[in-house]
Design an enzyme around this catalytic site. Structure first.
Site, PDB file in Angstrom:
ATOM      1  N   CYS A   1     -18.852   0.373   8.967  1.00 37.22           N
ATOM      2  CA  CYS A   1     -19.048   1.076  10.249  1.00 37.22           C
ATOM      3  C   CYS A   1     -20.354   0.743  10.964  1.00 37.22           C
ATOM      4  CB  CYS A   1     -18.943   2.582  10.024  1.00 37.22           C
ATOM      5  SG  CYS A   1     -17.276   3.089   9.571  1.00 37.22           S
TER       6      CYS A   1
ATOM      7  N   PHE B   1     -31.285   9.967   5.698  1.00 38.15           N
ATOM      8  CA  PHE B   1     -31.381   8.590   6.186  1.00 38.15           C
ATOM      9  C   PHE B   1     -32.838   8.136   6.330  1.00 38.15           C
ATOM     10  CE2 PHE B   1     -27.125   9.784   6.943  1.00 38.15           C
ATOM     11  CZ  PHE B   1     -26.386   8.621   6.856  1.00 38.15           C
ATOM     12  N   LEU B   2     -33.675   8.632   5.440  1.00 36.77           N
ATOM     13  CA  LEU B   2     -35.089   8.241   5.460  1.00 36.77           C
ATOM     14  C   LEU B   2     -35.507   7.560   4.158  1.00 36.77           C
ATOM     15  CD1 LEU B   2     -37.001  11.152   7.259  1.00 36.77           C
ATOM     16  CD2 LEU B   2     -36.403   8.893   8.140  1.00 36.77           C
TER      17      LEU B   2
ATOM     18  N   ARG C   1     -17.144  -4.132   2.223  1.00 36.83           N
ATOM     19  CA  ARG C   1     -17.302  -4.648   3.589  1.00 36.83           C
ATOM     20  C   ARG C   1     -18.776  -4.565   4.010  1.00 36.83           C
ATOM     21  NH1 ARG C   1     -12.415  -1.420   6.543  1.00 36.83           N
ATOM     22  NH2 ARG C   1     -13.095   0.209   5.114  1.00 36.83           N
TER      23      ARG C   1
ATOM     24  N   GLU D   1     -13.830  10.256  13.852  1.00 34.09           N
ATOM     25  CA  GLU D   1     -14.029  10.695  12.464  1.00 34.09           C
ATOM     26  C   GLU D   1     -15.467  10.412  12.027  1.00 34.09           C
ATOM     27  OE1 GLU D   1     -11.974  12.403  10.317  1.00 34.09           O
ATOM     28  OE2 GLU D   1     -13.915  12.422   9.329  1.00 34.09           O
ATOM     29  N   PHE D   2     -16.033  11.348  11.250  1.00 32.36           N
ATOM     30  CA  PHE D   2     -17.432  11.194  10.817  1.00 32.36           C
ATOM     31  C   PHE D   2     -17.583  11.183   9.300  1.00 32.36           C
ATOM     32  CE2 PHE D   2     -17.382  13.002  15.036  1.00 32.36           C
ATOM     33  CZ  PHE D   2     -18.281  12.195  15.713  1.00 32.36           C
TER      34      PHE D   2
ATOM     35  N   LYS E   1       0.839  -1.197   0.000  1.00 35.66           N
ATOM     36  CA  LYS E   1       0.000   0.000   0.000  1.00 35.66           C
ATOM     37  C   LYS E   1       0.878   1.251   0.000  1.00 35.66           C
ATOM     38  CE  LYS E   1      -4.059  -0.002   2.313  1.00 35.66           C
ATOM     39  NZ  LYS E   1      -5.023   0.060   3.399  1.00 35.66           N
TER      40      LYS E   1
ATOM     41  N   ALA F   1     -36.215   4.356   2.338  1.00 39.71           N
ATOM     42  CA  ALA F   1     -36.405   2.926   2.620  1.00 39.71           C
ATOM     43  C   ALA F   1     -35.657   2.089   1.593  1.00 39.71           C
ATOM     44  CB  ALA F   1     -37.896   2.595   2.598  1.00 39.71           C
ATOM     45  N   GLY F   2     -35.184   0.934   2.014  1.00 37.86           N
ATOM     46  CA  GLY F   2     -34.436   0.089   1.083  1.00 37.86           C
ATOM     47  C   GLY F   2     -33.937  -1.179   1.734  1.00 37.86           C
TER      48      GLY F   2
HETATM   49  P1  NAD Z   1      -9.091   0.352   6.917  1.00 39.26           P
HETATM   50  O1  NAD Z   1      -9.175  -1.097   7.177  1.00 39.26           O
HETATM   51  O2  NAD Z   1      -9.477   0.881   5.585  1.00 39.26           O
HETATM   52  O3  NAD Z   1      -7.624   0.880   7.217  1.00 39.26           O
HETATM   53  C1  NAD Z   1      -6.875   0.522   8.338  1.00 39.26           C
HETATM   54  C2  NAD Z   1      -5.406   0.566   7.934  1.00 39.26           C
HETATM   55  O4  NAD Z   1      -4.597   0.393   9.094  1.00 39.26           O
HETATM   56  C3  NAD Z   1      -5.007  -0.547   6.969  1.00 39.26           C
HETATM   57  O5  NAD Z   1      -4.363   0.024   5.840  1.00 39.26           O
HETATM   58  C4  NAD Z   1      -4.031  -1.416   7.770  1.00 39.26           C
HETATM   59  O6  NAD Z   1      -3.023  -1.998   6.982  1.00 39.26           O
HETATM   60  C5  NAD Z   1      -3.482  -0.401   8.744  1.00 39.26           C
HETATM   61  N1  NAD Z   1      -2.919  -0.992   9.965  1.00 39.26           N
HETATM   62  C6  NAD Z   1      -3.470  -1.939  10.759  1.00 39.26           C
HETATM   63  N2  NAD Z   1      -2.652  -2.203  11.796  1.00 39.26           N
HETATM   64  C7  NAD Z   1      -1.578  -1.390  11.662  1.00 39.26           C
HETATM   65  C8  NAD Z   1      -0.402  -1.203  12.418  1.00 39.26           C
HETATM   66  N3  NAD Z   1      -0.160  -1.909  13.535  1.00 39.26           N
HETATM   67  N4  NAD Z   1       0.509  -0.300  11.980  1.00 39.26           N
HETATM   68  C9  NAD Z   1       0.278   0.398  10.857  1.00 39.26           C
HETATM   69  N5  NAD Z   1      -0.818   0.263  10.095  1.00 39.26           N
HETATM   70  C10 NAD Z   1      -1.743  -0.625  10.490  1.00 39.26           C
HETATM   71  O7  NAD Z   1      -9.983   1.028   8.057  1.00 39.26           O
HETATM   72  P2  NAD Z   1     -10.804   2.393   7.951  1.00 39.26           P
HETATM   73  O8  NAD Z   1     -12.062   2.144   7.211  1.00 39.26           O
HETATM   74  O9  NAD Z   1      -9.892   3.481   7.528  1.00 39.26           O
HETATM   75  O10 NAD Z   1     -11.202   2.598   9.473  1.00 39.26           O
HETATM   76  C11 NAD Z   1     -10.244   3.018  10.438  1.00 39.26           C
HETATM   77  C12 NAD Z   1     -10.999   3.391  11.696  1.00 39.26           C
HETATM   78  O11 NAD Z   1     -11.820   4.535  11.440  1.00 39.26           O
HETATM   79  C13 NAD Z   1     -11.946   2.330  12.222  1.00 39.26           C
HETATM   80  O12 NAD Z   1     -11.955   2.370  13.627  1.00 39.26           O
HETATM   81  C14 NAD Z   1     -13.305   2.733  11.671  1.00 39.26           C
HETATM   82  O13 NAD Z   1     -14.369   2.257  12.450  1.00 39.26           O
HETATM   83  C15 NAD Z   1     -13.193   4.241  11.737  1.00 39.26           C
HETATM   84  N6  NAD Z   1     -14.024   4.966  10.758  1.00 39.26           N
HETATM   85  C16 NAD Z   1     -14.150   4.505   9.500  1.00 39.26           C
HETATM   86  C17 NAD Z   1     -14.915   5.229   8.574  1.00 39.26           C
HETATM   87  C18 NAD Z   1     -15.107   4.713   7.166  1.00 39.26           C
HETATM   88  O14 NAD Z   1     -16.018   5.212   6.482  1.00 39.26           O
HETATM   89  N7  NAD Z   1     -14.312   3.792   6.675  1.00 39.26           N
HETATM   90  C19 NAD Z   1     -15.560   6.424   8.963  1.00 39.26           C
HETATM   91  C20 NAD Z   1     -15.371   6.868  10.276  1.00 39.26           C
HETATM   92  C21 NAD Z   1     -14.606   6.144  11.170  1.00 39.26           C
END
Ligand code: NAD
Length: 431
Positions: free
Chosen positions: A260, A249-250, A326, A151-152, A35, A252-253
């Site tokens: 998340c 978010f209203l 996912r 993060e949102f 990556k 239906a589907g």
């Molecule tokens: P992701 O799986 O896309 O990315 C996580 C990254 O962390 C991966 O690239 C992985 O290789 C890396 N990683 C894991 N362990 C590591 C380590 N020890 N050292 C270095 N890198 C490491 O996850 P994401 O979707 O970005 O979500 C991250 C967090 O943010 C989660 O807690 C999620 O719930 C939260 N979040 C996600 C979203 C979303 O829309 N995806 C929105 C808000 C919050």
């Protein structure tokens, strides 16, 4: 400011790009060397609108870097974000292995006066645990702060969301942590909520659980509306204009999916159980969500004689403008149909080879009309804009039977009817 972000997934990468866009010097770290190499070459491993241009621009301006040298990146940083994944464990708990691994990895190399911001979605108490881990390595040797900064952003509009947040939440035990984070975000024009670590962690779960509840509410309403011959889209419009309810978010589907909502709702139910509280409301939210997918399967089967035939699936990702599979509802629906021996063809504008990590034995077509050739039922699973502009006259000549199941209530039922299709949405009444 000098910022390092550990975890360069959806959240880490977008946070890194956006913080560099507002002038900070950002280094993104990931344990996945492929990556990092890809990103160093200016290639983005995910699909996200507007990410490409912002990434290239800031790399060229020497404000955005990618490395697998965690020690160097930590030593150079004033603020370190932890943005690694927090998936759901088998038991419904949050798997915090990666978050704690990062805390252990970075602790020996932290600078004096560094701030560690937890961006991953983590249960109440996690930031305090991270604090303890760091303290166990460094004792009173350095001054540092652990802050919570959830993060949102929404996948599919993540760059826009990260650049235009509705609010920024900062949980901190002291003023210094708050001040550093406020300085980091001083270019953003939105409310900043200063709170405790625990409240900040909980705000993230409460937000996602509330949105999931709204989705399940309208889906439950749609099921009742279908029985009473009332069109749910009118209900959504009619209640959504009430400012106390709001229009979002209203729709239906088929229900919520993605990385998340399912895991965060589950995590809150589990956290509540551990505290002796039975969060029945959220259990019902999950129940309704699971049943929506089954309803789609039933609607499809209704039109397949002896449960035989083929289905053309439009859209695989859990929502438009992302390649994230996912917890995509399409996975459940397709697997259920396959169990009945039904052949599946599909098309998604972005999800290509990666679908085979989740579903086997489907034909993921290169072209949208190819996915509809000779099928008995068409199912719209993701409301990508391209699907709203299809040539239905052409499709009339391709399909074996003219049936459309609209799992997102996104298509125009009257137009489809005019082309001779049977149309079924979710809680729709078409006269
Ligand atoms: P992701 O799986 O896309 O990315 C996580 C990254 O962390 C991966 O690239 C992985 O290789 C890396 N990683 C894991 N362990 C590591 C380590 N020890 N050292 C270095 N890198 C490491 O996850 P994401 O979707 O970005 O979500 C991250 C967090 O943010 C989660 O807690 C999620 O719930 C939260 N979040 C996600 C979203 C979303 O829309 N995806 C929105 C808000 C919050």
């Amino acid at each position: 400011m000098k910022v390092s972000i550990v975890g360069t997934g959806y959240v880490g990468l977008i946070t890194g790009c956006c913080l560099s866009e507002i002038g900070h010097v950002v280094t993104c770290i990931d344990k996945d060397p492929n990556k990092i190499q890809q990103l160093q070459n200016g290639n983005i491993p995910i699909y996200e609108p507007d990410l490409d241009s912002i990434l290239k621009k800031n790399m060229e301006s020497n404000r955005l870097f990618f490395t697998d040298d965690i020690i160097g990146a930590v030593r150079a940083a004033e603020v370190i974000f932890i943005a690694v994944g927090t998936p759901m464990s088998e038991s419904g708990d949050v798997d915090l292995t990666s978050v704690y691994a990062v805390a252990n990895d970075i602790a020996p190399y932290l600078n004096n006066n560094v701030t560690i911001a937890i961006k991953s979605t983590v249960p109440v108490g996690t930031c305090e645990e991270i604090n303890k881990i760091i303290r166990s390595f460094r004792g009173e040797e350095i001054v540092y702060n652990v802050v919570s900064n959830p993060e949102f952003l929404r996948e599919g509009s993540a760059v826009y969301d990260a650049m235009n947040p509705d609010r920024i939440i900062i949980g901190s035990t002291d003023q210094r942590g708050l001040d550093v984070m406020k300085q980091l975000y001083n270019k953003y024009n939105c409310p900043i909520i200063e709170t405790t670590l625990n409240a900040s962690e909980m705000i993230k779960y409460a937000s996602n659980a509330f949105l999931a509840t709204k989705i399940s509410f309208i889906n439950a309403m749609s099921n009742l509306c279908e029985k009473l011959d009332v069109d749910i889209t009118m209900i959504s419009k009619g209640i959504g204009l009430d400012k106390r309810i709001g229009p979002h978010f209203l729709n239906a589907g088929v229900g919520y999916g993605g990385s998340c909502f399912p895991k965060d709702v589950k995590a809150l139910i589990t956290a509540a159980k551990e505290e002796g509280y039975d969060f029945k409301l959220l259990k019902e939210v999950e129940e309704v969500n699971a049943s929506q997918r089954k309803i789609i399967v039933q609607k499809v089967l209704k039109y397949l004689l002896n449960k035989q035939g083929s289905v053309g699936v439009l859209g695989l990702a859990f929502k438009p403008n992302t390649d994230d599979m996912r917890e995509a509802p399409s996975i459940f629906v397709i697997k259920q149909l396959q169990e009945h021996g039904i052949e599946i063809k599909a098309y998604d504008p972005i999800v290509k080879e990666q679908v085979y990590n989740h579903i086997t034995n489907i034909k993921n077509c290169k072209e949208v009309y190819g996915a509809l050739e000779g099928v008995d039922v068409i199912v719209l699973m993701t409301e990508w804009p391209i699907f709203l502009e299809l040539d239905w006259e052409k499709i009339s000549g391709l399909v074996r039977k003219k049936v459309v199941i609209d799992a997102r209530n996104a298509l125009n039922p009257m137009m489809l009817k005019n082309y001779g299709f049977i149309y079924e949405g979710m809680g729709r009444v078409i006269n």
